[in-house]
Each structure stands twice: as C-alpha cells, then as structure tokens.
Design a protein around this motif. Structure first.
Motif, PDB file in Angstrom:
ATOM      1  N   CYS A   1      10.276 -10.918  -1.057  1.00 54.76           N
ATOM      2  CA  CYS A   1      10.026 -10.229  -2.079  1.00 54.76           C
ATOM      3  C   CYS A   1      11.130  -9.483  -2.620  1.00 54.76           C
ATOM      4  N   GLY A   2      11.064  -8.623  -3.679  1.00 53.97           N
ATOM      5  CA  GLY A   2      12.188  -7.815  -4.220  1.00 53.97           C
ATOM      6  C   GLY A   2      12.733  -6.980  -3.272  1.00 53.97           C
ATOM      7  N   ALA A   3      11.817  -6.463  -2.406  1.00 54.08           N
ATOM      8  CA  ALA A   3      12.325  -5.383  -1.188  1.00 54.08           C
ATOM      9  C   ALA A   3      12.879  -6.149   0.220  1.00 54.08           C
TER      10      ALA A   3
ATOM     11  N   ALA B   1       0.640  -1.301  -0.118  1.00 51.00           N
ATOM     12  CA  ALA B   1      -0.050  -0.103  -0.131  1.00 51.00           C
ATOM     13  C   ALA B   1       0.873   1.257   0.091  1.00 51.00           C
ATOM     14  N   ASN B   2       1.892   1.257   0.864  1.00 52.89           N
ATOM     15  CA  ASN B   2       2.869   2.477   0.891  1.00 52.89           C
ATOM     16  C   ASN B   2       3.649   2.751  -0.237  1.00 52.89           C
ATOM     17  N   ILE B   3       3.735   1.678  -1.028  1.00 54.77           N
ATOM     18  CA  ILE B   3       4.485   1.916  -2.573  1.00 54.77           C
ATOM     19  C   ILE B   3       3.493   2.285  -3.315  1.00 54.77           C
TER      20      ILE B   3
ATOM     21  N   GLU C   1       4.678 -10.395 -13.018  1.00 52.29           N
ATOM     22  CA  GLU C   1       3.621  -9.971 -14.017  1.00 52.29           C
ATOM     23  C   GLU C   1       2.122  -9.955 -13.356  1.00 52.29           C
ATOM     24  N   ASP C   2       2.290 -11.074 -12.571  1.00 51.17           N
ATOM     25  CA  ASP C   2       0.843 -11.541 -11.882  1.00 51.17           C
ATOM     26  C   ASP C   2       0.603 -10.642 -10.501  1.00 51.17           C
ATOM     27  N   LEU C   3       1.504  -9.933 -10.093  1.00 56.01           N
ATOM     28  CA  LEU C   3       1.212  -9.230  -8.643  1.00 56.01           C
ATOM     29  C   LEU C   3       0.291  -8.269  -8.813  1.00 56.01           C
TER      30      LEU C   3
ATOM     31  N   ARG D   1       3.597  -0.574 -12.195  1.00 50.80           N
ATOM     32  CA  ARG D   1       4.992  -0.416 -12.198  1.00 50.80           C
ATOM     33  C   ARG D   1       5.820  -0.361 -11.043  1.00 50.80           C
ATOM     34  N   ALA D   2       5.362   0.328 -10.147  1.00 50.69           N
ATOM     35  CA  ALA D   2       5.858   0.321  -8.766  1.00 50.69           C
ATOM     36  C   ALA D   2       5.927  -1.300  -8.203  1.00 50.69           C
ATOM     37  N   LEU D   3       5.085  -2.127  -8.581  1.00 47.43           N
ATOM     38  CA  LEU D   3       4.738  -3.267  -7.761  1.00 47.43           C
ATOM     39  C   LEU D   3       5.990  -4.118  -8.654  1.00 47.43           C
ATOM     40  N   ARG D   4       6.006  -4.022  -9.918  1.00 47.82           N
ATOM     41  CA  ARG D   4       6.847  -4.926 -10.675  1.00 47.82           C
ATOM     42  C   ARG D   4       8.462  -4.600 -10.292  1.00 47.82           C
TER      43      ARG D   4
END
Length: 349
Positions: free
Chosen positions: A300-302, A198-200, A250-252, A216-219
């Motif tokens: 995840c990536g973060a 939610a924050n990003i 891509e699914d996120l 884009r932010a999620l990917r």
C-alpha cells in the motif's frame, strides 16, 4: 518541517530490507553501548571485508559476487547508534558517529551499520527490543543490566547475499548470537495490514475518527492496495504462480465499511479482508480463506510487506490531521516485527 530531499529521510524509510531474527548479543560487559565501542566493531568488520579470507574461507564467493564487483573499492564502514526518528537528522550523522559520548539506548532506536563502496552504500539496522511495550518490562530491565546481553532482535539488511552472509557471520562470531531469516504467514500479513488500517483510523485521543476523516486518512496514507495471492497446490501447472489484486484508493473506505458490516455477524477484526474475500469469491469463485490459498504480499502507500521476509516502509511527507496517527501506526507495525524477531509465534496459516 519534513525533509524533501530523499537523502534526509530517516534510514528506516524508502528502502527494501530483508528481515532477520537475532538472538541477544553478548557484549561481555554491562556497560552501555557507545559510538566509541561501536567504532571498534566497525574497524574489525572493515578488516574482514578488506581482506580475502575469513577463518580460512575466502569471503564473497557466491552468486552475488558480481554485485560487489561492480560497486568499486571499499571506502568505509561505520557502526553507530541510531537515534529515534524525532531526534534524528542527516546533518548530525557524521558528528554522532564520531561522538564518544555514551547515549542511553532508551533514547535510541537501535544501531545502524553502513558499508560504503565507490558506487554504492549498503546498510544494516539492528532494532532494539522496546521492553516498555511488554508487561514484564521491569524484570527485563534488571536482567539486561546484569547479564551482559543487549537485545536487538530484528535485523533489517539491505546488502547483496555474500555481504549479508559475511555480516551475519561477524555478528555470530563477535556476539555469540544466532541470525536467521524471518518469514511471515498469510495470517500475519493480513493482521498487520488490518492493524495498520485500524491505527490510522484513530485520533490522538484514541477515539475513532468520524467517517469523513477516516476516509481521508485511508485515501492519503494507504492509497492503492495490492494483494498478491499465491497457491500451495502440488502437481498443478507452474504457469499459475500468483494473482495480483489491486484496489483503488477510492474503493478502500467503502470496502472497510462493507467489511465492518460483514464482521458484525462474525469476525470484526479484519474488515478489509472480510470484504475482499467476499467480493473475490462472488466474482471469481476464488476462496481466499482456503488453506491452499496464501497471501504472499500486501502493498500500500505506507508499506510493502512480503511473506518471504521483506519490508519497505514509505516515507510520507508530514502535514495534515493524520500525521500523528500515521506515525503511531508505523511504529506499531515495526514494533510488531520486532516482537516476531524476539520470539513471537508465527502462524502457519
């Protein structure tokens, strides 16, 4: 410009830390901490590590002895204030460690302890309690200035077990504090991930990003997601320990969008896990909401966050429209962990 050399990255990133709750440190003085005072603590701790006994008990007798035996001789121990990420640079580390100037804790993230051997360096970071995030900040500030206590409720340690135990004992003996392992419930893991998503997904103005920018932010930030599911079922074969569920980047965005539609009819605070639970139940007949089913890790990536009390924050090079929201999301994630260290309730779910 963002650093490209891993050694130039802020110490919180790219390292797997075990997390511990620390009660307030009694420093015996109302004077603010300075690097000169911390150097005295570093010398005391180094004397313990260089010796063979601690209060009559030999240090380092444990299953992790082999790890310390392979890293060579002890070279140095440093203990210094850790500046905020925006003002930190690797080039300034040596200078700051030798600086006698008192730096206000208001501009510091906490303290960092580095134990350097010939072949390996270990570190521990004590993060301060950011009382500005609490409604009773003014009352706490007065108390902190008059009672001789300093509040560093979260300890992040990257040390073998015997060294970590020795450091914890040193903190307890020196500052009359208590150090205990910090663990997380399934609810906390899922809530932390949902809050980060939610924050990003918010812009600098606090308004939600449009669908394209949010995707884009999620990917680019969350990337692929790994959810590790465990089971609390006594008497069941130990062969079934965990199940790894992988979600492609891509699914996120589609899963989050789907979860928001599901949430309109129920809980709208957890769109990702609402969609995931619905999908898994429909395709695998596995109910992620069953009390015997536990989320034990979210990666995840973060970041990677585990129920056993471990975290790894990933440094992501700056640039792009999502850099500010990503930085704010990471800080809020860490502040949430600090809140748990300071005494936040942990759900048993």
């Amino acid at each position: 410009m963002a650093p490209e050399d891993p050694s130039q990255v802020y110490p919180l990133y790219n390292t797997t830390f075990s997390l511990h709750r620390v009660t307030p440190l009694h420093t015996g003085s109302n004077e603010p901490l300075s690097n000169s005072r911390l150097r005295a603590f570093a010398r005391q701790f180094r004397d313990i590590l260089a010796g063979e006994v601690l209060r009559g008990v030999r240090v380092g007798l444990g299953q992790d002895d082999d790890a310390l035996a392979r890293v060579g001789a002890l070279q140095s121990v440093t203990w210094r204030l850790l500046p905020e990420e925006e003002t930190w640079s690797a080039e300034d580390e040596t200078q700051m460690a030798n600086d006698d100037t008192t730096i206000s804790l208001a501009v510091c993230r906490g303290m960092i302890v580095t134990v350097t051997y010939e072949k390996m360096a270990y570190k521990a970071i004590l993060l301060r309690d950011e009382r500005g995030d609490y409604p009773d900040a003014s009352m706490v500030s007065v108390r902190e200035e008059t009672d001789g206590f300093q509040h560093f409720p979260l300890l992040l340690a990257r040390m073998p077990g015997s060294l970590r135990e020795t450091f914890s004992n040193f903190l307890m003996e020196t500052f009359d504090t208590r150090v205990s392992a910090l663990q997380f419930s399934s609810t906390y893991l899922t809530d932390a991930f949902e809050r980060y998503v939610a924050n990003i997904s918010m812009g600098e103005d606090g308004e939600p990003l449009d669908m394209i920018e949010r995707s884009r932010a999620l990917r680019n930030t969350i990337k692929e997601v790994l959810v590790v599911v465990g089971f609390d079922i006594p008497g069941v074969s130990a062969c079934l320990k965990t199940i790894d569920i992988n979600i492609a980047r891509e699914d996120l965005p589609r899963m989050v969008a789907r979860g928001k539609k599901i949430g309109r009819e129920g809980n709208a605070d957890s769109p990702f896990f609402d969609a995931l639970a619905t999908y898994i139940k429909g395709h695998m007949a596995l109910d992620l909401r069953n009390e015997k089913v536990k989320i034990v890790r979210v990666a995840c990536g973060a970041f990677v966050l585990g129920a056993e009390g471990k975290i790894k924050l990933t440094y992501l090079p700056g640039g792009g429209d999502t850099e500010s929201s990503r930085g704010a999301a990471t800080r809020r994630l860490v502040n949430g962990l600090i809140g748990q260290g300071a005494g936040g309730s942990l759900s048993a779910g």
